[in-house]
Write an enzyme that holds these catalytic residues in place. Sequence first.
Site, PDB file in Angstrom:
ATOM      1  CB  CYS A 137      -0.947   0.013   1.200  1.00 12.33           C
ATOM      2  SG  CYS A 137      -2.188  -1.290   1.151  1.00 12.33           S
ATOM      3  N   GLY A 426       0.281  -3.955   4.300  1.00 11.83           N
ATOM      4  CA  GLY A 426       0.007  -5.365   4.535  1.00 11.83           C
ATOM      5  C   GLY A 426       1.249  -6.135   4.933  1.00 11.83           C
TER       6      GLY A 426
END
Length: 461
Positions: A137, A426
């Site tokens: 991300c 993540g």
Amino acid sequence: MEKAFNRQRVLLEHLRPSSSSQRDESVISASACMAGDSASYQRTASFGDDIVIVAAYRTALCKSKRGGFKDTLPDDLLAPVLKALIEKTNVNPSEVGDIVVGTVLAPGSQRASECRMAAFYAGFPETVPIRTVNRQCSSGLQAVADVAAAIKAGFYDIGIGAGLESMTVNPMAWEGSINPKVNSIQQAQDCLLPMGITSENVAHRYGVTRQEQDQAAVESHRRAAAATAAGRFKDEIVPVATKIVDPKTGEEKSVTISVDDGIRPNASVSDLAKLRPVFKKDGTTTAGNSSQVSDGAGAVLLMKRSLAMQKGLPILGVFRSFAAVGVDPAVMGVGPAVAIPAAVKAAGLEIDDIDLFEINEAFASQFVYCRNKLGLDPEKVNVNGGAMAIGHPLGATGARCVATLLHEMKRRGKDSRFGVISMCIGTGMGAAAVFERGDCVDDLRNARQIQSNNFLSKDAR
């Protein structure tokens, strides 16, 4: 006072030109922070080694599979923002030393080829190289940081950090087998947790209620809708000419996409309260208080300040620091709460010095936790909404946030000197970067009159 001076020395060392020939004692000093100025240091435009952003653009962000870019290929998303950087600055594309693109979901070799193709579509010559980077991300922000570091190291003078994701073309999915060894290490197992479960873990572990999450989502939509209505995104969004295909008839329609299409101006807490949890039967994470699955791209043009001044380019922002950190994979969403203090410290600042924050809203649970954990003023955070309203095309989010932050800082002028971008990642990480408003240059014409004990002399170095 001593604490303030120590902070100034850290920052001044961080800003010091790398070439001894550029040192000038008359333009670098440590001094007490002036009232009303959030910065704890002073500098001038003579810091030619500053890494600056001269342009930052993005596409609109659209809902995957049903939004404005559902029939647009990834390379056709990236090309318009790359082209905009060159056309709007008149920089010769052959001068660009490298293009780094943050991207997450596509197979690596395929996406690398698509990005190279996009560069050609945008008018870059074959001599300009391109590569991809994947820190999930934070990939778009990592791309910007990589380019800033490469320019600082002298690898090249001009570079582009970008981000790209089509979650329509490349949905989130695990491909291939999983190593059975993962069962022997809990943290390795937690790397495979669905992101929604990590959101539930954050909410449970840190007591973030469903109502707090839904309220944060409503506020995100409200702010994004207000920003769109006021035209605050127009300076950062590059219109994209593309097509929409009717799924029933197959008819193609030419369209130009220039507005984020996931914003719900009429979102309310009562409406969101009706949504069922998605990941856990008795959980609190819903489709309404999570980031939107999106398609989009963004790109940022960086160079040395000295070169930008030579070319007569306006400076949108200054890249000050970057930090990536690791956290418990089971609660990966807490990443910004650790990464932000690290990046702010590296810039020689404190949290209170920061005027605006762009914290990616992967989930309301982690966004609320991080904001509260750091004691941030809600009026400084995601002032134009965040990913729950605008969208979160994984690899593009970091570049999108740079464009949104710097254009907002420019609008606010002297009321906004420093800004921070951060996101959770993540598998348990966080990333953050500090930027300074581009036109914020102190007048040190009276620097020689500053008291000698406030002057950073050669001996003090």
